[in-house]
Design an enzyme around this catalytic site. Sequence first.
Site, PDB file in Angstrom:
ATOM      1  N   ASP A  58       0.875  -1.163   0.000  1.00 34.33           N
ATOM      2  CA  ASP A  58       0.000   0.000   0.000  1.00 34.33           C
ATOM      3  C   ASP A  58       0.914   1.215   0.000  1.00 34.33           C
ATOM      4  O   ASP A  58       1.593   1.486   0.993  1.00 34.33           O
ATOM      5  CB  ASP A  58      -0.894  -0.007   1.243  1.00 34.33           C
ATOM      6  CG  ASP A  58      -1.903   1.137   1.248  1.00 34.33           C
ATOM      7  OD1 ASP A  58      -1.711   2.117   0.503  1.00 34.33           O
ATOM      8  OD2 ASP A  58      -2.884   1.051   2.021  1.00 34.33           O
ATOM      9  N   TYR A 149      -7.783  15.001  -9.881  1.00 32.37           N
ATOM     10  CA  TYR A 149      -6.739  14.090 -10.369  1.00 32.37           C
ATOM     11  C   TYR A 149      -5.567  14.888 -10.939  1.00 32.37           C
ATOM     12  O   TYR A 149      -4.401  14.610 -10.631  1.00 32.37           O
ATOM     13  CB  TYR A 149      -7.335  13.179 -11.437  1.00 32.37           C
ATOM     14  CG  TYR A 149      -6.345  12.270 -12.138  1.00 32.37           C
ATOM     15  CD1 TYR A 149      -5.902  11.102 -11.532  1.00 32.37           C
ATOM     16  CD2 TYR A 149      -5.871  12.583 -13.406  1.00 32.37           C
ATOM     17  CE1 TYR A 149      -5.008  10.259 -12.179  1.00 32.37           C
ATOM     18  CE2 TYR A 149      -4.975  11.750 -14.054  1.00 32.37           C
ATOM     19  CZ  TYR A 149      -4.550  10.591 -13.442  1.00 32.37           C
ATOM     20  OH  TYR A 149      -3.653   9.765 -14.075  1.00 32.37           O
ATOM     21  N   MET A 189      -8.244   1.514 -16.092  1.00 34.37           N
ATOM     22  CA  MET A 189      -8.614   2.810 -15.525  1.00 34.37           C
ATOM     23  C   MET A 189      -9.611   3.554 -16.410  1.00 34.37           C
ATOM     24  O   MET A 189     -10.415   4.357 -15.928  1.00 34.37           O
ATOM     25  CB  MET A 189      -7.363   3.676 -15.299  1.00 34.37           C
ATOM     26  CG  MET A 189      -7.648   5.000 -14.634  1.00 34.37           C
ATOM     27  SD  MET A 189      -6.159   5.992 -14.318  1.00 34.37           S
ATOM     28  CE  MET A 189      -5.537   5.203 -12.834  1.00 34.37           C
TER      29      MET A 189
END
Length: 276
Positions: A58, A149, A189
Amino acid sequence: MTPPGRRVAVVTGAAGGLGHAIATALHADGWSVLLTDLDPAAVAAAAGPLGGWSAALDVRDEDACAAVAASAADRGGLALWVNNAGVLTTGPSWEHDGPTRRRMFDVNTLGAMNGTLAALAVMRRQGHGHVLNVVSLAGLIAAPGETVYAASKHALLAFSLGTLSDLRIAGYRRVHVSCLCPDGIWTPMLHDRLDDPGAVASFTGSMLTAQQVAARAVRLAHRPRPVVSLPRWRGAQVRLLDALPRLAVALTPLVQAAGRAGQRRQHRRSTRPDRP
Protein backbone atom coordinates in the site's frame (compact mmCIF):
# COMPACT_ATOMS: atom_id res chain seq x y z
CA MET A 1 19.95 -13.63 -5.22
CA THR A 2 19.83 -11.61 -8.41
CA PRO A 3 22.31 -12.95 -11.00
CA PRO A 4 25.33 -10.70 -11.59
CA GLY A 5 24.61 -7.96 -14.11
CA ARG A 6 20.82 -8.03 -13.64
CA ARG A 7 19.55 -4.66 -12.52
CA VAL A 8 16.87 -4.58 -9.80
CA ALA A 9 13.67 -2.60 -10.32
CA VAL A 10 10.50 -2.07 -8.28
CA VAL A 11 7.17 -1.28 -9.95
CA THR A 12 4.12 -0.21 -7.95
CA GLY A 13 0.57 -0.93 -9.04
CA ALA A 14 1.91 -3.83 -11.09
CA ALA A 15 -0.88 -6.40 -10.82
CA GLY A 16 -2.39 -5.23 -14.09
CA GLY A 17 -2.71 -2.40 -16.60
CA LEU A 18 0.22 -0.13 -17.20
CA GLY A 19 2.16 -1.31 -14.14
CA HIS A 20 2.16 -4.90 -15.34
CA ALA A 21 3.11 -3.79 -18.86
CA ILE A 22 6.08 -1.82 -17.48
CA ALA A 23 7.19 -4.76 -15.33
CA THR A 24 6.92 -7.10 -18.33
CA ALA A 25 8.94 -4.76 -20.55
CA LEU A 26 11.64 -4.33 -17.91
CA HIS A 27 11.84 -8.10 -17.41
CA ALA A 28 12.26 -8.57 -21.17
CA ASP A 29 15.02 -5.96 -21.06
CA GLY A 30 16.96 -7.98 -18.51
CA TRP A 31 15.85 -6.45 -15.22
CA SER A 32 15.01 -8.37 -12.07
CA VAL A 33 11.62 -6.86 -11.23
CA LEU A 34 9.82 -6.76 -7.90
CA LEU A 35 6.13 -6.33 -8.72
CA THR A 36 4.07 -4.68 -5.97
CA ASP A 37 0.38 -4.00 -5.60
CA LEU A 38 -2.32 -3.56 -2.99
CA ASP A 39 -3.76 -6.98 -3.96
CA PRO A 40 -1.22 -9.67 -2.95
CA ALA A 41 -2.89 -12.54 -4.81
CA ALA A 42 -3.25 -10.59 -8.06
CA VAL A 43 0.32 -9.32 -8.03
CA ALA A 44 1.70 -12.77 -7.21
CA ALA A 45 -0.14 -14.19 -10.22
CA ALA A 46 1.16 -11.35 -12.42
CA ALA A 47 4.72 -11.91 -11.20
CA GLY A 48 4.74 -15.64 -11.88
CA PRO A 49 5.85 -15.50 -15.53
CA LEU A 50 8.35 -12.73 -14.72
CA GLY A 51 10.36 -14.57 -12.10
CA GLY A 52 7.78 -14.78 -9.33
CA TRP A 53 9.05 -11.87 -7.22
CA SER A 54 6.18 -9.87 -5.74
CA ALA A 55 5.07 -8.11 -2.58
CA ALA A 56 1.88 -6.60 -1.25
CA LEU A 57 2.30 -2.84 -0.96
CA ASP A 58 0.00 0.00 0.00
CA VAL A 59 1.94 3.02 -1.25
CA ARG A 60 0.20 5.15 1.37
CA ASP A 61 2.24 3.32 4.01
CA GLU A 62 5.64 5.00 4.33
CA ASP A 63 7.18 2.19 6.38
CA ALA A 64 5.95 -0.44 3.91
CA CYS A 65 7.60 1.44 1.03
CA ALA A 66 10.86 1.55 2.99
CA ALA A 67 10.65 -2.20 3.61
CA VAL A 68 10.15 -2.92 -0.10
CA ALA A 69 13.10 -0.69 -0.99
CA ALA A 70 15.28 -2.54 1.52
CA SER A 71 14.15 -5.90 0.11
CA ALA A 72 15.09 -4.80 -3.40
CA ALA A 73 18.44 -3.47 -2.18
CA ASP A 74 19.20 -6.87 -0.64
CA ARG A 75 19.08 -8.39 -4.12
CA GLY A 76 22.21 -6.52 -5.13
CA GLY A 77 21.20 -2.87 -5.18
CA LEU A 78 18.11 -0.94 -6.18
CA ALA A 79 18.62 0.55 -9.65
CA LEU A 80 15.08 1.66 -10.55
CA TRP A 81 11.85 2.45 -8.72
CA VAL A 82 8.74 3.07 -10.85
CA ASN A 83 5.88 4.88 -9.10
CA ASN A 84 2.93 3.78 -11.22
CA ALA A 85 0.12 3.19 -8.71
CA GLY A 86 -2.70 5.68 -9.17
CA VAL A 87 -6.44 6.24 -8.88
CA LEU A 88 -8.83 8.39 -10.90
CA THR A 89 -12.22 9.83 -9.98
CA THR A 90 -13.84 12.13 -12.53
CA GLY A 91 -16.38 14.93 -12.34
CA PRO A 92 -16.45 18.56 -11.21
CA SER A 93 -14.30 19.24 -8.17
CA TRP A 94 -17.29 20.34 -6.09
CA GLU A 95 -18.88 16.92 -6.52
CA HIS A 96 -16.02 15.11 -4.77
CA ASP A 97 -16.31 14.67 -1.03
CA GLY A 98 -13.34 14.97 1.31
CA PRO A 99 -12.47 11.24 1.39
CA THR A 100 -12.47 11.09 -2.44
CA ARG A 101 -10.13 14.06 -2.72
CA ARG A 102 -7.86 12.70 0.00
CA ARG A 103 -7.71 9.26 -1.64
CA MET A 104 -6.46 10.70 -4.92
CA PHE A 105 -3.81 12.77 -3.18
CA ASP A 106 -2.90 9.96 -0.77
CA VAL A 107 -2.22 7.53 -3.64
CA ASN A 108 -1.22 9.71 -6.60
CA THR A 109 0.87 12.25 -4.72
CA LEU A 110 1.78 11.15 -1.21
CA GLY A 111 2.06 7.50 -2.25
CA ALA A 112 4.51 8.42 -5.00
CA MET A 113 6.38 10.63 -2.55
CA ASN A 114 6.64 7.68 -0.15
CA GLY A 115 8.02 5.46 -2.90
CA THR A 116 10.42 8.13 -4.13
CA LEU A 117 11.84 8.85 -0.70
CA ALA A 118 12.10 5.16 0.20
CA ALA A 119 14.02 4.53 -3.01
CA LEU A 120 16.23 7.58 -2.58
CA ALA A 121 17.21 6.48 0.92
CA VAL A 122 18.80 3.43 -0.72
CA MET A 123 20.05 5.16 -3.87
CA ARG A 124 21.76 8.00 -2.03
CA ARG A 125 23.73 5.45 0.00
CA GLN A 126 24.62 3.58 -3.18
CA GLY A 127 25.47 6.78 -5.00
CA HIS A 128 23.32 5.83 -8.01
CA GLY A 129 19.77 4.94 -9.01
CA HIS A 130 16.71 6.20 -10.82
CA VAL A 131 13.14 6.99 -9.73
CA LEU A 132 10.62 7.07 -12.57
CA ASN A 133 7.28 8.68 -11.72
CA VAL A 134 4.33 8.03 -14.02
CA VAL A 135 2.64 11.43 -13.99
CA SER A 136 0.28 11.73 -17.03
CA LEU A 137 -0.36 14.69 -19.32
CA ALA A 138 -2.81 15.79 -16.63
CA GLY A 139 0.26 16.84 -14.66
CA LEU A 140 1.07 19.41 -17.36
CA ILE A 141 -2.33 21.06 -17.74
CA ALA A 142 -5.60 21.38 -15.84
CA ALA A 143 -7.87 18.73 -17.37
CA PRO A 144 -11.59 19.61 -17.22
CA GLY A 145 -13.56 16.82 -15.58
CA GLU A 146 -10.39 15.44 -14.01
CA THR A 147 -9.57 18.50 -11.91
CA VAL A 148 -8.62 16.88 -8.60
CA TYR A 149 -6.74 14.09 -10.37
CA ALA A 150 -4.82 16.71 -12.37
CA ALA A 151 -4.06 18.64 -9.18
CA SER A 152 -2.60 15.50 -7.61
CA LYS A 153 -0.42 14.95 -10.68
CA HIS A 154 0.67 18.61 -10.79
CA ALA A 155 1.85 18.20 -7.21
CA LEU A 156 3.78 15.04 -8.11
CA LEU A 157 5.48 16.80 -11.02
CA ALA A 158 6.56 19.70 -8.78
CA PHE A 159 7.80 17.30 -6.12
CA SER A 160 9.76 15.25 -8.66
CA LEU A 161 11.50 18.19 -10.32
CA GLY A 162 12.23 19.89 -7.03
CA THR A 163 13.67 16.69 -5.60
CA LEU A 164 15.88 16.26 -8.66
CA SER A 165 17.22 19.79 -8.15
CA ASP A 166 17.79 19.07 -4.45
CA LEU A 167 19.77 15.96 -5.38
CA ARG A 168 22.01 17.97 -7.68
CA ILE A 169 22.55 20.67 -5.05
CA ALA A 170 23.52 17.95 -2.59
CA GLY A 171 26.06 16.55 -5.04
CA TYR A 172 24.22 13.40 -6.19
CA ARG A 173 25.02 13.33 -9.91
CA ARG A 174 24.14 9.69 -10.53
CA VAL A 175 20.78 9.63 -8.78
CA HIS A 176 17.97 10.58 -11.14
CA VAL A 177 14.27 11.41 -10.98
CA SER A 178 12.21 11.30 -14.19
CA CYS A 179 8.57 12.05 -14.96
CA LEU A 180 6.76 10.17 -17.73
CA CYS A 181 3.65 12.04 -18.91
CA PRO A 182 1.63 9.87 -21.31
CA ASP A 183 -1.62 10.73 -23.06
CA GLY A 184 -4.70 8.60 -22.34
CA ILE A 185 -3.90 4.90 -22.04
CA TRP A 186 -6.36 2.12 -22.84
CA THR A 187 -6.13 0.29 -19.51
CA PRO A 188 -8.75 -0.74 -16.92
CA MET A 189 -8.61 2.81 -15.53
CA LEU A 190 -10.48 3.97 -18.66
CA HIS A 191 -12.31 0.83 -19.76
CA ASP A 192 -15.56 1.83 -18.03
CA ARG A 193 -15.37 5.53 -18.91
CA LEU A 194 -16.48 5.52 -22.55
CA ASP A 195 -19.76 7.16 -21.50
CA ASP A 196 -18.32 9.26 -18.67
CA PRO A 197 -18.55 13.00 -19.47
CA GLY A 198 -15.97 13.70 -16.77
CA ALA A 199 -13.34 11.61 -18.56
CA VAL A 200 -13.47 13.34 -21.96
CA ALA A 201 -10.03 14.94 -21.43
CA SER A 202 -8.45 11.48 -21.48
CA PHE A 203 -9.86 10.83 -24.97
CA THR A 204 -8.89 14.09 -26.70
CA GLY A 205 -5.59 12.93 -28.18
CA SER A 206 -3.81 9.69 -28.98
CA MET A 207 -5.19 6.68 -27.12
CA LEU A 208 -2.04 4.76 -26.28
CA THR A 209 -1.59 1.10 -25.43
CA ALA A 210 0.04 0.09 -22.18
CA GLN A 211 2.78 -1.58 -24.21
CA GLN A 212 3.64 1.66 -26.01
CA VAL A 213 4.01 3.51 -22.74
CA ALA A 214 5.96 0.64 -21.18
CA ALA A 215 8.42 0.67 -24.08
CA ARG A 216 9.00 4.39 -23.54
CA ALA A 217 9.47 3.77 -19.82
CA VAL A 218 12.24 1.26 -20.55
CA ARG A 219 14.01 3.73 -22.81
CA LEU A 220 13.69 6.37 -20.11
CA ALA A 221 15.13 3.95 -17.57
CA HIS A 222 18.25 3.74 -19.75
CA ARG A 223 18.43 7.46 -20.46
CA PRO A 224 16.96 9.55 -17.62
CA ARG A 225 15.34 12.87 -18.47
CA PRO A 226 13.43 15.18 -16.11
CA VAL A 227 10.16 15.20 -18.08
CA VAL A 228 9.08 13.13 -21.09
CA SER A 229 5.65 13.43 -22.69
CA LEU A 230 4.15 10.73 -24.90
CA PRO A 231 3.52 11.44 -27.68
CA ARG A 232 5.88 14.40 -27.80
CA TRP A 233 3.54 16.60 -29.85
CA ARG A 234 0.83 16.28 -27.20
CA GLY A 235 3.22 17.48 -24.55
CA ALA A 236 4.02 20.56 -26.64
CA GLN A 237 0.31 21.15 -27.24
CA VAL A 238 -0.76 21.03 -23.61
CA ARG A 239 2.23 23.08 -22.44
CA LEU A 240 1.21 25.81 -24.90
CA LEU A 241 -2.34 25.78 -23.56
CA ASP A 242 -1.04 25.81 -20.00
CA ALA A 243 0.96 28.94 -20.83
CA LEU A 244 -2.22 30.60 -22.18
CA PRO A 245 -4.87 29.91 -19.54
CA ARG A 246 -7.49 32.28 -20.95
CA LEU A 247 -7.25 30.51 -24.30
CA ALA A 248 -7.36 27.10 -22.61
CA VAL A 249 -10.57 28.00 -20.77
CA ALA A 250 -12.11 29.47 -23.92
CA LEU A 251 -11.36 26.26 -25.80
CA THR A 252 -13.05 24.03 -23.21
CA PRO A 253 -16.16 23.40 -25.39
CA LEU A 254 -13.90 22.26 -28.23
CA VAL A 255 -11.96 20.03 -25.84
CA GLN A 256 -15.21 18.45 -24.69
CA ALA A 257 -16.35 17.86 -28.27
CA ALA A 258 -13.01 16.30 -29.20
CA GLY A 259 -13.14 14.10 -26.12
CA ARG A 260 -16.66 12.87 -26.82
CA ALA A 261 -15.60 12.05 -30.38
CA GLY A 262 -12.61 10.18 -28.98
CA GLN A 263 -14.85 8.19 -26.65
CA ARG A 264 -17.09 7.18 -29.55
CA ARG A 265 -14.06 6.25 -31.65
CA GLN A 266 -12.59 4.13 -28.86
CA HIS A 267 -15.95 2.48 -28.26
CA ARG A 268 -16.08 1.40 -31.91
CA ARG A 269 -12.54 0.06 -31.70
CA SER A 270 -13.11 -1.84 -28.49
CA THR A 271 -16.29 -3.53 -29.74
CA ARG A 272 -14.91 -4.77 -33.07
CA PRO A 273 -15.36 -8.57 -33.37
CA ASP A 274 -11.69 -8.98 -34.35
CA ARG A 275 -10.38 -7.20 -31.24
CA PRO A 276 -9.26 -9.33 -28.28
